[in-house]
Design a protein around this motif. Sequence first.
Motif, PDB file in Angstrom:
ATOM      1  N   PRO A 176       0.549  -1.161   0.018  1.00 26.24           N
ATOM      2  CA  PRO A 176      -0.089   0.057  -0.018  1.00 26.24           C
ATOM      3  C   PRO A 176       0.828   1.286  -0.096  1.00 26.24           C
ATOM      4  O   PRO A 176       0.649   2.187  -0.715  1.00 26.24           O
ATOM      5  CB  PRO A 176      -0.843  -0.218   1.177  1.00 26.24           C
ATOM      6  CG  PRO A 176      -0.731  -1.529   1.721  1.00 26.24           C
ATOM      7  CD  PRO A 176       0.584  -1.973   1.169  1.00 26.24           C
ATOM      8  N   PHE A 180       0.374   4.437  -2.652  1.00 28.30           N
ATOM      9  CA  PHE A 180       0.303   5.870  -2.588  1.00 28.30           C
ATOM     10  C   PHE A 180       1.313   6.773  -2.912  1.00 28.30           C
ATOM     11  O   PHE A 180       0.851   7.789  -3.604  1.00 28.30           O
ATOM     12  CB  PHE A 180       0.339   5.973  -0.744  1.00 28.30           C
ATOM     13  CG  PHE A 180      -0.809   5.580  -0.134  1.00 28.30           C
ATOM     14  CD1 PHE A 180      -2.178   5.503  -0.879  1.00 28.30           C
ATOM     15  CD2 PHE A 180      -1.007   5.479   1.275  1.00 28.30           C
ATOM     16  CE1 PHE A 180      -3.490   5.201   0.107  1.00 28.30           C
ATOM     17  CE2 PHE A 180      -2.007   4.896   2.000  1.00 28.30           C
ATOM     18  CZ  PHE A 180      -3.139   4.707   1.415  1.00 28.30           C
ATOM     19  N   LEU A 302      -0.713  12.082   0.313  1.00 25.83           N
ATOM     20  CA  LEU A 302      -0.689  10.706   0.118  1.00 25.83           C
ATOM     21  C   LEU A 302       1.000  10.149   0.230  1.00 25.83           C
ATOM     22  O   LEU A 302       1.166   9.095   0.518  1.00 25.83           O
ATOM     23  CB  LEU A 302      -0.981  10.873  -1.537  1.00 25.83           C
ATOM     24  CG  LEU A 302      -2.318  10.726  -1.953  1.00 25.83           C
ATOM     25  CD1 LEU A 302      -2.552  10.823  -3.385  1.00 25.83           C
ATOM     26  CD2 LEU A 302      -3.007   9.250  -1.300  1.00 25.83           C
ATOM     27  N   VAL A 304       2.672  11.213   2.363  1.00 26.07           N
ATOM     28  CA  VAL A 304       3.265  11.415   3.706  1.00 26.07           C
ATOM     29  C   VAL A 304       2.502  10.066   4.182  1.00 26.07           C
ATOM     30  O   VAL A 304       3.080   9.323   5.042  1.00 26.07           O
ATOM     31  CB  VAL A 304       2.807  12.541   4.559  1.00 26.07           C
ATOM     32  CG1 VAL A 304       2.833  12.375   5.905  1.00 26.07           C
ATOM     33  CG2 VAL A 304       3.700  13.574   4.123  1.00 26.07           C
ATOM     34  N   LEU A 305       1.376   9.768   3.917  1.00 23.73           N
ATOM     35  CA  LEU A 305       0.644   8.439   4.309  1.00 23.73           C
ATOM     36  C   LEU A 305       1.243   7.193   3.773  1.00 23.73           C
ATOM     37  O   LEU A 305       1.479   6.270   4.420  1.00 23.73           O
ATOM     38  CB  LEU A 305      -0.904   8.545   3.587  1.00 23.73           C
ATOM     39  CG  LEU A 305      -1.833   9.341   4.310  1.00 23.73           C
ATOM     40  CD1 LEU A 305      -3.380   9.185   3.595  1.00 23.73           C
ATOM     41  CD2 LEU A 305      -1.879   9.278   5.609  1.00 23.73           C
TER      42      LEU A 305
END
Lengths: 315, 222
Positions: A176, A180, A302, A304-305
């Motif tokens: 994931p 991102f 996104l 940073v996520l």
Amino acid sequence: MTLAGILSQLLQIAVAIALAPILVGWVNQCRALLQGKRPPPLLVPYRTIRKLFAKDAVVAGNASPIFRVTPYVVFGAMCCAAAIVPSLATALPFATAADAIALVGLFALARVFTALAAMDVGTSFGSLGARREMFVGFLAEPALLMVLFTASLISGSTSLPTIVDTLAHRELAIYPSLAFAGVAFTMVSLAENARIPVDNPATHLELTMIHEATLLEYSARHLALIEWASALKLFNYSCIGLALFVPFGIAEGTSGLAILAAAPVLVAKLAAGGAVLALIETVSAKLRIFRAPEFLGTAFLLAVLGMLVKLLLGS
Amino acid sequence: MAPTPIGFQLINLLAAILLLLAFAMLAQRRVVSLIDLFAWQGAVLAASTAVVAYTTAQPHLYASTILTVLLKVLALPWLLYRMVKRLDVHWEFETLINIPATMLIGIVLVVFSFSLTLPVSELASTVTHATLGIALASVMLSFLMMITRRKAIPQVIGFLAMENGLFFAATSATYGMPMVVELGIALDVLVAVLILGVFFFQIREQFDSLDLRHLERLKEGD
């Protein structure tokens, strides 16, 4: 540093410089096809560059040396970047000289010179374009750095060849964090390359220009170099994206055979990437300039996520 | 890095999507899209519960998956849609803080909840322990959404999204709550939405608006 290493390095730079205008031509072709127009020939960017080189340069009377130097600096910076980004092979002697952060610095150097040159002559559109360019740049750069940090976190190094080697050799799984980072990188590349949601590369209306407005004063060989540098920038960004998120088929040694095998893979990946870029440009509308912070803020978020998800879930 | 089974990868992916949806809700300006996002959040939640049920062989989680789908993907969004339609609200609502700033606060909240749950999830023995941080983060983000919105409907959606986050926390920390508790909460949420729906009409009747600033004044006339 071996002779083969130097040769592969030179080959990669040459391939980048040669392929970059063709990539732009390909994107234009795809976009025309998607919009139901007759596609222009693939080599139009080359013809434009040749035409511009044949002309006499006109330089404003009050232009300082910065104005004259800028095309060469920008083109040089993009060539340096093309030498660092592992597009054909990862075992590049020059790549050890600079890591991912230095790469972002190179792009920033080119941007600063473009902005300085645009303000140099003192036309209002030039300084307007320069300010907008810096505005977009200062929002896009942290997001780009975050994307590169996510990739560095996974591989434990900021050196691009190491990142690509690590990413190419992991077992196939769902990541994931990389998803991102991939979306964030796409958004940043659109903004950095003056593409549609943020800027329109084909516009002739000065009021909506961002990148083009900084080039209004250039002509002939200077303009040709800058156009070529923009094409190289698009090529470099595509290669970074491909190296980070589709890192398969890049040669690892310096043997000629491996590099020869990597070339068709690179061309195929670039063709697919260019088609995706054309598709994005066709389905989206240009944002108002004051929406650009939201667009790039989302990219930063996104990225940073992606990094946080990597830290927490380890995937 | 040791290869992880596909089930855990899926849970991690769904957790990441849940976090993304929480941010999307935080950024969303329009009420109908907000309800869509809420329904999507429910769907992702149901999917992750089903995956947890499958990978850990906990049959009672299948029941809560079905409950989640029925309640959070179908019933609640439908109720909210109907409410929006009858209240005739389609405006873009203003937020107290502008959206990029809200996002930055959101990132800080995520970092905070990740660092808060890191020691907890290291102790936990469940396979899904790492997602606890994401669950807490989505609870926090829903809180933030309730704080930054002025109108009544987004606040209620924030409340419901918070419940989603709590549910996810329960699934990831302890493989779900006992069935009785789960049923009780589901019923509570359903009733809460119905009652809040009545409140909406009352608030609007009283103030001709769903803006909750009007509720801050306790005395009439001054």
